[in-house]
Design an enzyme around this catalytic site. Sequence first.
Site, PDB file in Angstrom:
ATOM      1  CE1 TYR A 189      12.983 -12.844  -4.493  1.00  0.00           C
ATOM      2  CE2 TYR A 189      12.893 -10.593  -5.663  1.00  0.00           C
ATOM      3  CZ  TYR A 189      13.696 -11.542  -5.310  1.00  0.00           C
ATOM      4  OH  TYR A 189      14.873 -12.158  -5.914  1.00  0.00           O
ATOM      5  CG  HIS A 236      15.712 -15.426  -8.155  1.00  0.00           C
ATOM      6  ND1 HIS A 236      14.769 -15.645  -6.875  1.00  0.00           N
ATOM      7  CD2 HIS A 236      14.926 -16.079  -9.128  1.00  0.00           C
ATOM      8  CE1 HIS A 236      14.018 -16.385  -6.962  1.00  0.00           C
ATOM      9  NE2 HIS A 236      13.902 -16.641  -8.360  1.00  0.00           N
ATOM     10  CE  LYS A 238      18.230 -11.818  -6.014  1.00  0.00           C
ATOM     11  NZ  LYS A 238      18.268 -11.845  -4.444  1.00  0.00           N
ATOM     12  CG  ASN A 248      21.536 -12.597  -2.342  1.00  0.00           C
ATOM     13  OD1 ASN A 248      20.899 -12.257  -3.401  1.00  0.00           O
ATOM     14  ND2 ASN A 248      20.857 -13.289  -1.453  1.00  0.00           N
ATOM     15  CD  GLU A 270      10.693 -17.787  -8.961  1.00  0.00           C
ATOM     16  OE1 GLU A 270      11.924 -18.101  -9.523  1.00  0.00           O
ATOM     17  OE2 GLU A 270      10.412 -17.539  -7.837  1.00  0.00           O
TER      18      GLU A 270
HETATM   19  P1  IDP Z   1      16.941 -16.868  -1.909  1.00  0.00           P
HETATM   20  O1  IDP Z   1      17.175 -15.590  -2.707  1.00  0.00           O
HETATM   21  O2  IDP Z   1      18.335 -17.793  -1.626  1.00  0.00           O
HETATM   22  O3  IDP Z   1      15.834 -17.882  -2.337  1.00  0.00           O
HETATM   23  P2  IDP Z   1      15.126 -15.953  -0.113  1.00  0.00           P
HETATM   24  O4  IDP Z   1      15.009 -16.248   1.379  1.00  0.00           O
HETATM   25  O5  IDP Z   1      14.025 -16.346  -0.983  1.00  0.00           O
HETATM   26  O6  IDP Z   1      16.637 -16.287  -0.657  1.00  0.00           O
HETATM   27  O7  IDP Z   1      15.263 -14.429  -0.160  1.00  0.00           O
HETATM   28  C1  IDP Z   1      14.711 -13.729  -1.335  1.00  0.00           C
HETATM   29  C2  IDP Z   1      15.830 -12.520  -1.436  1.00  0.00           C
HETATM   30  O8  IDP Z   1      15.564 -11.421  -0.348  1.00  0.00           O
HETATM   31  C3  IDP Z   1      17.325 -12.818  -1.125  1.00  0.00           C
HETATM   32  O9  IDP Z   1      18.113 -13.466  -2.064  1.00  0.00           O
HETATM   33  C4  IDP Z   1      17.963 -11.608  -0.590  1.00  0.00           C
HETATM   34  O10 IDP Z   1      18.251 -10.766  -1.605  1.00  0.00           O
HETATM   35  C5  IDP Z   1      16.559 -11.079   0.336  1.00  0.00           C
HETATM   36  N1  IDP Z   1      16.718 -11.388   1.503  1.00  0.00           N
HETATM   37  C6  IDP Z   1      16.437 -12.533   2.150  1.00  0.00           C
HETATM   38  N2  IDP Z   1      16.656 -12.630   3.445  1.00  0.00           N
HETATM   39  C7  IDP Z   1      16.839 -11.350   3.866  1.00  0.00           C
HETATM   40  C8  IDP Z   1      17.317 -10.594   5.009  1.00  0.00           C
HETATM   41  O11 IDP Z   1      17.268 -11.328   6.052  1.00  0.00           O
HETATM   42  N3  IDP Z   1      17.596  -9.360   5.104  1.00  0.00           N
HETATM   43  C9  IDP Z   1      17.672  -8.691   3.859  1.00  0.00           C
HETATM   44  N4  IDP Z   1      17.433  -9.403   2.670  1.00  0.00           N
HETATM   45  C10 IDP Z   1      16.947 -10.529   2.586  1.00  0.00           C
HETATM   46 MG    MG Z   2      13.905 -17.610  -2.626  1.00  0.00          MG
END
Ligand code: IDP
Ligand code: MG
Length: 152
Positions: A50, A116, A10, A113, A127
């Site tokens: 997303y 992805h 990312k 984080n 994707e």
């Molecule tokens: P993942 O990337 O581990 O699959 P997902 O739940 O699919 O996690 O969420 C997609 C992305 O959305 C996350 O990697 C993060 O960047 C963002 N995200 C997820 N949950 C939150 C939150 O509670 N607050 C802010 N950003 C979030």
């Molecule tokens: Mg996800």
Amino acid sequence: MSQRTFIAIKPDGVKRNLIGKIISKFEEKGYKIVGLKMLIPSLEIAEKHYEEHKGKPFYPRLIKYITSGPIVAMVLEGENVIAESRRMMGSTKPEEAEAGTIRFEYAITKEYNIIHGSDSEESAQREINIYFKPEELCYNWTTMLEMITNEG
Ligand code: IDP
Ligand code: MG
């Protein structure tokens, strides 16, 4: 079972000069890179990627984040690569990520984080199709390991 998955470094990972470190982990694991490129996701691409999160409180910020700069998009191939690459990434929340995982080492918050990865065969296929045209993928080459294995 050999699978393909979609991984993206990312914008925060790119901005923090972590491209090489992250790709190395997947190469060292033995996964075959069959697609690799850098791009700044358009709003359209980000929204498609997303769509499952549309309507959630963090969605607008997520779209802003993912379109804020270049990402490194890749397709990896290998045994059980979908689940195993997710395991290597670690939990979405870095404070819950296991020691040694990519997010444990580098992620700052659950929002930023750095990486992805697809979470199922269905999302991997979806994707890959969002980010790559079929002609951009190089499926047809042989890794050293495959060469040696096939010779034996
Ligand atoms: P993942 O990337 O581990 O699959 P997902 O739940 O699919 O996690 O969420 C997609 C992305 O959305 C996350 O990697 C993060 O960047 C963002 N995200 C997820 N949950 C939150 C939150 O509670 N607050 C802010 N950003 C979030
Ligand atoms: Mg996800």
